[in-house]
Write a protein that holds these residues in place. Structure first.
Motif, PDB file in Angstrom:
ATOM      1  N   GLN A  20      19.730  38.785  48.378  1.00  0.00           N
ATOM      2  CA  GLN A  20      18.422  38.122  48.310  1.00  0.00           C
ATOM      3  C   GLN A  20      17.941  37.943  46.882  1.00  0.00           C
ATOM      4  O   GLN A  20      17.402  36.896  46.516  1.00  0.00           O
ATOM      5  N   VAL A  21      18.158  38.956  46.054  1.00  0.00           N
ATOM      6  CA  VAL A  21      17.732  38.852  44.656  1.00  0.00           C
ATOM      7  C   VAL A  21      18.520  37.761  43.946  1.00  0.00           C
ATOM      8  O   VAL A  21      17.963  36.975  43.158  1.00  0.00           O
ATOM      9  N   LEU A  22      19.823  37.670  44.219  1.00  0.00           N
ATOM     10  CA  LEU A  22      20.663  36.709  43.504  1.00  0.00           C
ATOM     11  C   LEU A  22      20.553  35.281  44.037  1.00  0.00           C
ATOM     12  O   LEU A  22      20.829  34.326  43.304  1.00  0.00           O
ATOM     13  N   ALA A  62      30.112  36.152  36.763  1.00  0.00           N
ATOM     14  CA  ALA A  62      29.792  34.837  37.340  1.00  0.00           C
ATOM     15  C   ALA A  62      28.296  34.643  37.549  1.00  0.00           C
ATOM     16  O   ALA A  62      27.841  33.511  37.730  1.00  0.00           O
ATOM     17  N   THR A  63      27.512  35.700  37.527  1.00  0.00           N
ATOM     18  CA  THR A  63      26.052  35.558  37.693  1.00  0.00           C
ATOM     19  C   THR A  63      25.387  35.005  36.444  1.00  0.00           C
ATOM     20  O   THR A  63      24.238  34.550  36.505  1.00  0.00           O
ATOM     21  N   GLY A  64      26.075  35.087  35.309  1.00  0.00           N
ATOM     22  CA  GLY A  64      25.493  34.633  34.052  1.00  0.00           C
ATOM     23  C   GLY A  64      24.567  35.644  33.418  1.00  0.00           C
ATOM     24  O   GLY A  64      23.994  35.369  32.354  1.00  0.00           O
ATOM     25  N   GLU A  68      31.152  35.263  44.434  1.00  0.00           N
ATOM     26  CA  GLU A  68      31.234  35.200  42.981  1.00  0.00           C
ATOM     27  C   GLU A  68      31.362  36.589  42.345  1.00  0.00           C
ATOM     28  O   GLU A  68      31.775  36.714  41.182  1.00  0.00           O
ATOM     29  N   LEU A  69      31.002  37.632  43.090  1.00  0.00           N
ATOM     30  CA  LEU A  69      31.174  38.994  42.595  1.00  0.00           C
ATOM     31  C   LEU A  69      32.602  39.456  42.901  1.00  0.00           C
ATOM     32  O   LEU A  69      33.031  39.448  44.048  1.00  0.00           O
ATOM     33  N   LYS A  70      33.314  39.865  41.890  1.00  0.00           N
ATOM     34  CA  LYS A  70      34.716  40.253  42.044  1.00  0.00           C
ATOM     35  C   LYS A  70      34.824  41.776  42.084  1.00  0.00           C
ATOM     36  O   LYS A  70      34.373  42.467  41.170  1.00  0.00           O
ATOM     37  N   VAL A  71      35.439  42.281  43.126  1.00  0.00           N
ATOM     38  CA  VAL A  71      35.486  43.712  43.391  1.00  0.00           C
ATOM     39  C   VAL A  71      36.837  44.286  42.979  1.00  0.00           C
ATOM     40  O   VAL A  71      37.874  43.659  43.175  1.00  0.00           O
TER      41      VAL A  71
END
Length: 402
Positions: free
Chosen positions: A397-399, A345-347, A327-330
Motif C-alpha cells: 500500500q505504501v509503495l 527498482a523503487t528509486g 520489482e522487489l528482488k528477494v
C-alpha cells in the motif's frame, strides 16, 4: 503440537522490538515490527517449564555454571551436527557480541585489520573498531541463478557468493590477522557449504589469518540446507577457528544473556579468558544456564517445527511479492529468519524507504545501510503468519497507493 500462530502481545513489556519504535508513532498500537532479530513466538515449553522451576526457588544470587551445562552443549553438537567438542574447549560469557569482542581483543593488536564479508551484521563493524582494529570488507557477489517454483509460476531469486579473488587479496595483506565470519550469514541468508568454509580456511591459513565464526543462527536452517560448524570440517579448521555460539536466536532467549566461545587452541583459550575478564563479561545470571540446558536437552522437536513454520512464512512472502511487488528482488533464504530484499527498482535509497514504511505504513524493517550495503532492506519473518502478511500488505500500500 506447537502453535506458532498463537498471538503474543509484546507491547508494553519493555520489548526492544515492539516498544522502542512505538515512541515515534502517533498510533503505536498499529505497529508491525519486522526488524530486530528476535522472534514473536513463545519459547519452547521445556524452557519455560525449567525457568518457572528456577524462579520458584526465590533466591537469585551469583551463579556457578554446572557440569551439566557443558554436557548439554557437547551432546547437542555431537547429535545435531556431528561435531565432537571437549569440555575444556568451551568458555561461557554473556552474549555472542561480547564474545566476538573478547576474541578480537585476544587475537589482535590495535591497528591490525579484521576481514569481513559484506553486507554483514552491523555489530561486526563496531566490535572491530572498538578493539582498535581496522575493518576490511570483501564484498559478496550477487548472482541470480537460483529459481523456485511457486504456485503462480517460476520466480528468480538472488544469491550471494564469495568473490574468492578479492577475498584472497585481502588475506594477503600482512596487516590482516583475523577473518570474522558469519555462519549462517546475516543478512545474506547463506548457509555456507563445507566446501566454501574449507576454501575460506585454506586461504586464511596460507596467509596467517585466524577465523572467528559467529554461529548464533546455526539452528535456523531451511529445508534442503545443512549447517556445518566451521571447526567441524577438518583438523585444520579446528586448529585455526574460534566459534562463538548461543541458543539465543534459535530458541528466542536473547534476553537471558548467554553464549559460548569454543576453540581447541589452548593458547587462544588462555588469551580469550584474559580478555573476557578484562571486558568484565565473565558472570552470567541464574536463569541463562537453565534455559540453555532445557533448549539443548529437551527442545529439539520444537526447533524442527519452528524451521518448518519459518519456511512456510518465507514461501508466503515469496508468493506475495511475486504477485504484488515483483520489482522487489528477494535473496534465497537458506538460513536465519531474515530476508534480504533488493529495493533499487523503487528509486528510493534504503534509509528513505525504511522511514517511509514506518511513517506511512507503521511497518518497521531494517535499512541495508546498517549492514554496509545501499539499495536493500532486511525483513524479519519470525512472527505469526497473519501478522507477516499484514505487514507485507502495508508495504504494498505504501509503495503503490500513495
Amino acid at each position: 503440537m506447537f502453535d506458532f500462530d498463537k498471538p503474543v502481545v509484546r507491547q508494553g513489556t519493555n520489548c526492544v522490538k515492539w516498544d522502542e519504535p512505538s515512541s515515534s508513532l502517533s498510533h503505536p498500537s498499529s505497529l508491525i515490527p519486522l526488524w530486530v532479530a528476535d522472534m514473536d513466538f513463545e519459547a519452547a515449553p521445556a524452557i519455560r517449564k525449567a525457568l518457572r522451576k528456577r524462579m520458584e526457588h526465590g533466591v537469585f544470587g551469583y551463579t556457578i555454571v554446572p557440569d551439566s551445562y557443558y554436557d548439554s552443549i557437547i551432546n547437542w553438537y555431537q547429535r545435531r551436527h556431528q561435531w565432537h567438542i571437549e569440555r575444556e574447549w568451551i568458555q561461557y560469557t554473556t552474549g555472542v557480541v561480547p564474545a566476538i569482542s573478547a576474541v578480537i581483543k585476544a587475537l589482535t593488536m590495535p591497528g591490525e585489520k579484521v576481514l569481513i564479508l559484506t553486507p554483514v551484521y552491523n555489530c561486526f563493524f563496531s566490535s572491530i573498531r572498538n578493539n582498535g582494529c581496522e575493518v576490511v570488507e570483501s564484498k559478496l557477489k550477487v548472482s541470480s541463478n537460483n529459481t523456485t517454483n511457486e504456485s503462480d509460476g517460476e520466480q528468480t531469486l538472488l544469491h550471494y557468493e564469495v568473490n574468492w579473488e578479492d577475498f584472497e587479496s585481502r588475506c594477503k595483506d600482512e596487516k590482516t590477522t583475523v577473518f570474522l565470519l558469519c555462519n549462517p550469514h546475516n543478512p545474506a541468508g547463506r548457509v555456507w557449504t563445507s566446501e566454501e568454509l574449507n576454501r575460506m580456511n585454506d586461504i586464511c591459513q596460507r596467509n596467517g589469518v585466524c577465523v572467528i565464526s559467529d554461529e548464533i543462527h546455526c539452528e535456523l536452517v531451511m529445508p534442503g540446507y545443512k549447517f556445518t560448524p566451521f571447526a567441524s570440517i577438518n583438523e585444520d579448521c579446528a586448529k585455526n577457528g574460534v566459534i562463538c555460539c548461543s541458543p539465543s536466536k534459535s530458541f528466542n532467549t536473547a534476553g537471558l544473556q548467554i553464549a559460548n566461545i569454543i576453540t581447541q587452541n589452548a593458547e587462544w583459550r588462555r588469551r580469550i579468558n584474559r580478555a573476557i575478564n578484562i571486558n568484565e563479561i565473565c558472570d552470567v545470571n541464574p536463569f541463562a544456564p537453565v534455559a540453555l540446558e532445557a533448549a539443548y536437552n529437551e527442545s529439539e522437536g520444537w526447533i524442527d517445527a519452528l524451521n518448518i513454520y519459518l519456511h512456510g512464512n518465507y514461501q508466503s512472502l515469496l508468493s506475495f511479492l511475486a504477485g504484488h511487488l515483483p520489482e522487489l528482488k528477494v535473496f534465497q533464504l537458506e538460513g536465519t529468519y531474515l530476508v534480504w530484499v533488493d529495493i533499487t527498482a523503487t528509486g528510493m535509497d534504503s534509509d528513505t524507504l525504511t522511514e517511509k514504511l514506518l511513517k506511512e505504513g507503521d511497518v518497521w524493517v531494517n535499512s541495508g545501510t546498517m549492514y554496509g550495503s545501499e539499495g536493500y532492506i532486511r525483513i524479519n519473518i519470525a512472527t505469526q503468519r497473519e501478522r507477516l502478511m499484514e505487514g507485507l500488505r502495508r508495504i504494498y500500500q505504501v509503495l503503490h497507493h500513495n
